[in-house]
Design a protein around this motif. Sequence first.
Motif, PDB file in Angstrom:
ATOM      1  N   SER A  90       0.916  -1.501  -0.135  1.00 37.56           N
ATOM      2  CA  SER A  90       0.422   0.023   0.149  1.00 37.56           C
ATOM      3  C   SER A  90       0.412   1.178   0.122  1.00 37.56           C
ATOM      4  O   SER A  90       0.926   2.013  -0.978  1.00 37.56           O
ATOM      5  N   LYS A 132      -8.251   1.499  -0.412  1.00 37.69           N
ATOM      6  CA  LYS A 132      -8.613   2.379   0.444  1.00 37.69           C
ATOM      7  C   LYS A 132     -10.164   1.389   0.408  1.00 37.69           C
ATOM      8  O   LYS A 132     -10.893   0.430  -0.415  1.00 37.69           O
ATOM      9  N   GLU A 133     -10.150   1.116   1.573  1.00 33.52           N
ATOM     10  CA  GLU A 133     -11.083   0.056   2.635  1.00 33.52           C
ATOM     11  C   GLU A 133     -12.669   1.080   2.078  1.00 33.52           C
ATOM     12  O   GLU A 133     -12.997   1.798   2.321  1.00 33.52           O
ATOM     13  N   HIS A 169     -13.836  -6.849   3.824  1.00 31.54           N
ATOM     14  CA  HIS A 169     -12.861  -6.169   3.550  1.00 31.54           C
ATOM     15  C   HIS A 169     -12.546  -5.709   1.777  1.00 31.54           C
ATOM     16  O   HIS A 169     -11.683  -6.726   1.384  1.00 31.54           O
ATOM     17  N   TYR A 218     -11.813  -3.522  -1.145  1.00 31.16           N
ATOM     18  CA  TYR A 218     -11.077  -2.654  -1.224  1.00 31.16           C
ATOM     19  C   TYR A 218     -10.650  -1.529  -2.894  1.00 31.16           C
ATOM     20  O   TYR A 218     -11.647  -2.600  -3.989  1.00 31.16           O
TER      21      TYR A 218
END
Length: 245
Positions: free
Chosen positions: A84, A96-97, A103, A105
């Motif tokens: 990341s 970005k979650e 979970h 992204y």
Amino acid sequence: MAASPWSLSEDSSSSPDEEGPGTWGEPEVAQPLLQAALHRKAADLVVFLLLKYRTQQPTSQAEMLEVVGNDYQDAFPVIFGQASACMRLAFGVDVKEVDPSDHSYVLVTVLGLTCGGMPSGEQGMPKTGLLVVLLGIILLEGDSAPEEEVWEKLGVMEVYPGKEHVIYGEPRELLTNVWVQEGYLEYRQVPGSDPARYEFLWGPRAYAETSKLQVLEYMMQVNPGQQPSSLALSEKAVSDEEEGA
């Protein structure tokens, strides 16, 4: 992994919420071979995330765990943190979650920039990371950065005018032509200079899409140990921006 002109702190390469047990959670004390293995897995994950970014597809932790492999499941927080950080610093892309329950992204350019990092029709790597670095250099230089100072600072990243870069291509064309035409930068002769010298300033599109405060916050995240004198200049610029808003 990316380097920046304001030198990255070691903390920037790890996820803020990693809690891996033993040496997995503490890569700074892990054996060199283990560190090398983690970096390789992080590099594999970066390649996967770049593909997702190019195709504008979301991803999930489950997909990323498949890339990492069964032997490195416990080390995933460390690997994900490194990948990341690389995506953010080298390519200007945030992972970005969007849904903590599963979970999932999405991958978006940093600081609200809309350029996407790749000129129209190109299939190369996103270049937004370099643009953000340049906007930060201009901010640190008091809103206008002499060209020679820019190239000196970008040399930390092995970015040199006229020399092809593995990520950014030929940088002089990018800085003095592409981003000028896109409105992110202004490239002009220093008034009264003889012989002629040139400088970079923020362009109108940079002012429209982001702000000095956002860039300053980004720089402080990248390197919490930033020189106080440099940050004082930047904070004054931010204050002037807010007063003029």
